[in-house]
Design a protein around this motif. Structure first.
Motif, PDB file in Angstrom:
ATOM      1  N   ALA A  93     -59.281 -41.826  13.625  1.00 20.97           N
ATOM      2  CA  ALA A  93     -59.665 -42.579  12.427  1.00 20.97           C
ATOM      3  C   ALA A  93     -60.707 -41.827  11.607  1.00 20.97           C
ATOM      4  N   GLY A  94     -60.589 -40.496  11.575  1.00 23.73           N
ATOM      5  CA  GLY A  94     -61.515 -39.681  10.809  1.00 23.73           C
ATOM      6  C   GLY A  94     -62.842 -39.425  11.487  1.00 23.73           C
ATOM      7  N   ILE A  95     -63.017 -39.885  12.729  1.00 21.53           N
ATOM      8  CA  ILE A  95     -64.279 -39.725  13.473  1.00 21.53           C
ATOM      9  C   ILE A  95     -64.084 -38.657  14.544  1.00 21.53           C
ATOM     10  N   ARG A  96     -65.012 -37.704  14.587  1.00 24.22           N
ATOM     11  CA  ARG A  96     -64.913 -36.639  15.588  1.00 24.22           C
ATOM     12  C   ARG A  96     -65.057 -37.193  17.000  1.00 24.22           C
ATOM     13  N   LEU A  97     -64.192 -36.733  17.873  1.00 22.83           N
ATOM     14  CA  LEU A  97     -64.267 -37.088  19.290  1.00 22.83           C
ATOM     15  C   LEU A  97     -64.735 -35.863  20.046  1.00 22.83           C
ATOM     16  N   ARG A  98     -65.824 -36.010  20.803  1.00 19.42           N
ATOM     17  CA  ARG A  98     -66.425 -34.891  21.525  1.00 19.42           C
ATOM     18  C   ARG A  98     -66.495 -35.204  23.019  1.00 19.42           C
ATOM     19  N   MET A  99     -66.530 -34.157  23.820  1.00 14.67           N
ATOM     20  CA  MET A  99     -66.618 -34.310  25.271  1.00 14.67           C
ATOM     21  C   MET A  99     -67.775 -33.461  25.776  1.00 14.67           C
ATOM     22  N   HIS A 100     -68.695 -34.087  26.512  1.00 12.52           N
ATOM     23  CA  HIS A 100     -69.797 -33.345  27.116  1.00 12.52           C
ATOM     24  C   HIS A 100     -69.274 -32.611  28.346  1.00 12.52           C
TER      25      HIS A 100
END
Length: 372
Positions: free
Chosen positions: A11-18
């Motif tokens: 939805a246009g939001i960055r998804l990040r993984m630590h």
């Protein structure tokens, strides 16, 4: 968040993984592989954890999309071993906006649990849920109960869980926002102490949860205290007006001399056409390592157009600095650098204001300050 990687957008939001999330997956895989099921069990365990975190992403997306409805953008969603974090640019000023943003996350888990429940009943009957689940249904039954647990845990009235924000929002409709925060934070810390006591007798994991809740509640109270302390101040009130600038053609050795001669850590780089960027300490260190002290500043400084306006609200400027991850913002007037806003200067302004407020609150009717 540092040490995290972009893995996509939703939805246009960055998804990040630590990176620590990978340690969790590795630990799950090794733990399951050590059982009689071997690597098949490991793949099943990792698959279940990924499904759980899929629900966590949807939970955070519920927060983010509701926040977007109220004009609050979300920078990114980061996956951690303890769950997910939606990093919003700011918190809403309206209590009921915060209420609905906080409620949206657990509401998503309620919907997921309800869909799984209805699907299990429709496909396998009541036995799929009420008795020992079969191998084919246990994955979905367990996922349903995990979502129920996520709802119950998140609605506990303790920061940093959603329940703490829900409580604060409801209290803030009847009292000052700072007081509402301190009441909710105090309740959260009391709950954390109870978790800690239970951890010694029930499950050691509760000790970790207790520490997480206690520190989260304290951090929330401090954040609100900071924001309220700066309310009403323009950015210019925390502006450093005695500072040094550097020319792009000057050497890094000249920058070193300026760094060691005073307390300024970041320098505006200015030429005949105006402001060009900042030379930060890490830029200087990297430049020295790569080019040596006789290299020009032009080879090392960070080109940036990020600046502050002295008439902006200091609260907004501070939030922007946190979003940018910077220690310093130059202030421009008619294209010329007239000052620097630094986190250190903001901290000093807060110290001075707190000292003034303490003196005023301790003054008696006979105090000369009052008498004057």
């Amino acid at each position: 968040m540092k040490w995290s990687w972009n893995i996509g957008r939703i939805a246009g939001i960055r998804l990040r993984m630590h990176w620590t999330f990978l340690l969790l997956l590795a630990w799950i895989a090794i733990s399951y592989a050590a059982t009689d099921g071997g690597w098949i069990a490991a793949a099943r365990g990792v698959g279940f954890i990924l499904a759980v975190f899929g629900c966590v992403i949807l939970h955070e997306l519920g927060h983010a999309l509701t926040a977007r409805r109220y004009g609050v953008p979300t920078e990114d969603i980061t996956l951690l071993p303890i769950g997910g974090v939606a990093r919003m640019q700011r918190m809403p000023t309206e209590p009921m906006h915060e209420f609905w943003i906080a409620v949206a996350g657990p509401a998503v888990n309620v919907v997921i649990a309800a869909v799984l429940f209805v699907g299990l009943l429709a496909g396998y009957g009541t036995g799929a849920v009420t008795i020992e689940p079969s191998f084919s249904t246990s994955f979905f039954v367990n996922l349903m109960w995990v979502n129920v647990a996520l709802v119950l845990f998140n609605v506990l009235p303790a920061f940093p869980m959603d329940g703490g924000r829900i409580l604060r929002a409801l209290l803030a409709t009847r009292m000052d926002y700072r007081r509402a925060t301190h009441i909710a934070a105090s309740l959260g810390q009391m709950m954390a102490i109870l978790f800690g006591i239970a951890g010694f007798f029930v499950n050691p994991l509760l000790l970790f949860i207790a520490l997480f809740v206690y520190m989260g509640a304290e951090a929330e109270a401090q954040t609100v205290d900071l924001r309220e302390s700066l309310r009403g101040f323009p950015a210019g009130s925390a502006m450093l007006t005695r500072f040094q600038t550097l020319h792009p053609d000057s050497t890094l050795q000249h920058a070193i001399d300026q760094l060691l001669a005073g307390s300024q850590h970041e320098f505006p780089v200015v030429d005949e056409s105006g402001y060009r960027g900042l030379l930060r300490r890490e830029d200087l260190a990297n430049g020295l390592k790569e080019h040596g002290p006789e290299a020009s500043i032009r080879d090392a400084f960070t080109v940036t157009s990020e600046t502050a306006d002295e008439n902006d609200r200091l609260n907004d400027t501070l939030e922007r600095m946190h979003q940018l991850g910077c220690q310093t913002l130059p202030v421009l007037r008619d294209g010329q650098v007239v000052g620097l806003i630094t986190l250190d200067n903001i901290a000093e302004l807060i110290m001075v204001r707190n000292a003034e407020q303490g003196r005023q609150s301790s003054a008696t009717p006979l105090d000369p300050v009052q008498a004057a």
